[in-house]
Design an enzyme around this catalytic site. Structure first.
Site, PDB file in Angstrom:
ATOM      1  CB  CYS A 282      40.988  59.045  50.609  1.00  0.00           C
ATOM      2  SG  CYS A 282      42.188  58.140  49.384  1.00  0.00           S
ATOM      3  CB  ILE A 283      37.913  59.334  54.519  1.00  0.00           C
ATOM      4  CG1 ILE A 283      38.010  58.023  54.077  1.00  0.00           C
ATOM      5  CG2 ILE A 283      36.701  59.728  55.241  1.00  0.00           C
ATOM      6  CD1 ILE A 283      38.084  57.113  55.421  1.00  0.00           C
TER       7      ILE A 283
END
Length: 443
Positions: A282-283
């Protein structure tokens, strides 16, 4: 529902009743770290679930009742398989009997600033060929704002079906945090935004079967952007604290003590911690979907790009710090042996996606620096030019390395043993916070 008649209000009421009574069949497309826990959760609550997965190895694992996802226990998986509520297939034709289709496929990057939604498109094209009239389609894969309405909707309507008459479409972002036992899938609030109010209502009803709190928003685009805001918030703050850590080192300030001190303020501050880089799905990626979409709308997000660049540079910064640490002991990096301890992207999680530990190994490997690793969760590494086995962590082995780098702070590691038997330690996770030692250097 096979003979669905386009009478919207009656059809929607009937559909809602069937959802509430758990009389609908659900398909989860993509049985990865998002899809498998979701499918098992629905099945454990009594709904009939089909898992669609094109990876044959995953299908074989499921067939044998073997979980390959940290958040799904094998007892849990075998229970839903035995109950007959869950089965898996690679055949999209099975969707012809499905009422609710949830898409959980990967959304990587083509290159750093360019989204790759090819897996979504591939899945949706296969779905459109087998879409049951009157069904609900929900996208969970993280993507840029507008994907659901601008890309998926036309692909589903290409065969002549019409939204809100022949099918319904929503976006509900996944929020799985792998390995977080405090927040399993059913305890993480679910955001839902449909193309229409009717699609939203149906999607909310579906998730209310398994999720404690479901949050409606006004549109799919809002739901898409909310997910990206969550991870952009984290990216920017991690990028900030990484930069401050580099600055603090230059100024001979302990950034970890600074964070602890600032954290005593009961309002207006939230602690973030530096590290060797950021991994996972994600990040490192999601905010760049927002950056790309904004750029195509005529806006350049300087915060996102800067934070992403700072975080991406952290593994190289770690290598530069290793070189400085060795120099203080009158050693040259090119003549030293380095041990990387912990290669997963996150503590206690068997997941290598975008792991900074691997980036550190790759950087040392490119410089022809002898490098080994130890990780109790990863017995071997075969990625690109890396072909290594996890070493045995003994007194003699540790003493054979010039510097040990703590890249992932697994709970099961004996840090006292590592401290006693290592020559030098570069601690990127602050595991030796309490035990100050001259041979330990912190990020």
């Amino acid at each position: 529902m096979d003979n669905f008649v386009p009478s919207p209000q009656k059809a929607i009421k009937d559909f809602l009743k069937r959802i509430e009574k758990k009389k609908v069949k659900i398909a989860v497309v993509g049985l990865g770290y998002v899809g498998l826990p979701l499918a098992v959760e629905f099945a454990s609550k009594g709904l009939e679930v089909l898992g669609l997965e094109i990876d044959k190895d995953r299908l074989e694992h499921i067939k044998r009742g073997e979980s390959y996802i940290t958040d799904v226990g094998e007892d849990e998986l075998r229970a839903v398989l035995r109950s007959g509520k869950f089965n898996a297939s690679g055949d999209f034709r099975s969707l012809r009997h499905i009422d609710v289709i949830i898409i959980c496929v990967p959304t990587p990057l083509k290159r750093k600033y360019h989204p790759n939604i090819s897996y979504i498109k591939q899945a949706v094209k296969a779905i459109s060929k087998n879409l049951k009239k009157g069904s609900l389609v929900i996208l969970e894969s993280t993507t840029y704002p507008g994907t659901t309405e601008e890309v998926i909707l036309p692909l589903l309507e290409i065969k002549g079906l019409r939204h809100n008459r022949d099918f319904f479409l929503s976006f509900s972002p996944e929020r799985i945090d792998p390995g977080n036992v405090n927040y399993p899938v059913n305890k993480i609030p679910k955001i839902v935004g449909g193309i229409t109010n009717e699609a939203t209502a149906l999607s909310v009803a579906v998730y209310e079967n398994i999720i404690e709190k479901v949050v409606r928003v006004s549109s799919a685009k809002t739901a898409e952007t909310a997910k990206l805001l969550e991870n952009t918030f984290r990216l920017v703050n991690i990028g900030l604290i990484d930069e401050l850590a580099i600055m603090a080192h230059k100024m001979n300030i302990d950034i970890w003590e600074v964070i602890d001190a600032a954290s005593t303020k009961p309002f207006g501050f939230m602690p973030f911690y530096p590290g060797p880089g950021v991994g996972g799905h994600c990040i490192p990626k999601d905010p760049l979907y927002l950056y790309w979409k904004a750029k195509h709308s005529g806006f350049s997000s300087r915060f996102i790009k800067l934070a992403s660049d700072i975080i991406s540079d952290m593994p190289e910064y770690v290598v530069s710090r290793i070189e400085l640490i060795l120099k203080k002991s009158n050693k040259k990096l090119k003549d030293s042996k380095i041990l990387v301890i912990g290669v997963t992207y996150k503590k206690d999680i068997k997941d290598l996606r975008k792991s900074p530990g691997i980036d550190i190994i790759s950087s040392l490997h490119k410089r022809n620096i002898p490098v080994s690793y130890f990780d109790p969760l990863i017995p071997y590494l075969r990625l690109n030019s890396i072909n290594l086995k996890s070493i045995e962590l003994t007194k003699d082995v540790l003493g054979n390395f010039d510097c040990a780098v703590i890249a992932a702070d697994h709970s099961r590691l004996d840090y006292d043993f590592i401290l006693r038997n290592s020559k030098l330690i570069f601690d990127t996770r602050n595991v030796y916070k309490i035990k100050k030692d001259r041979k330990v250097f912190v990020l």
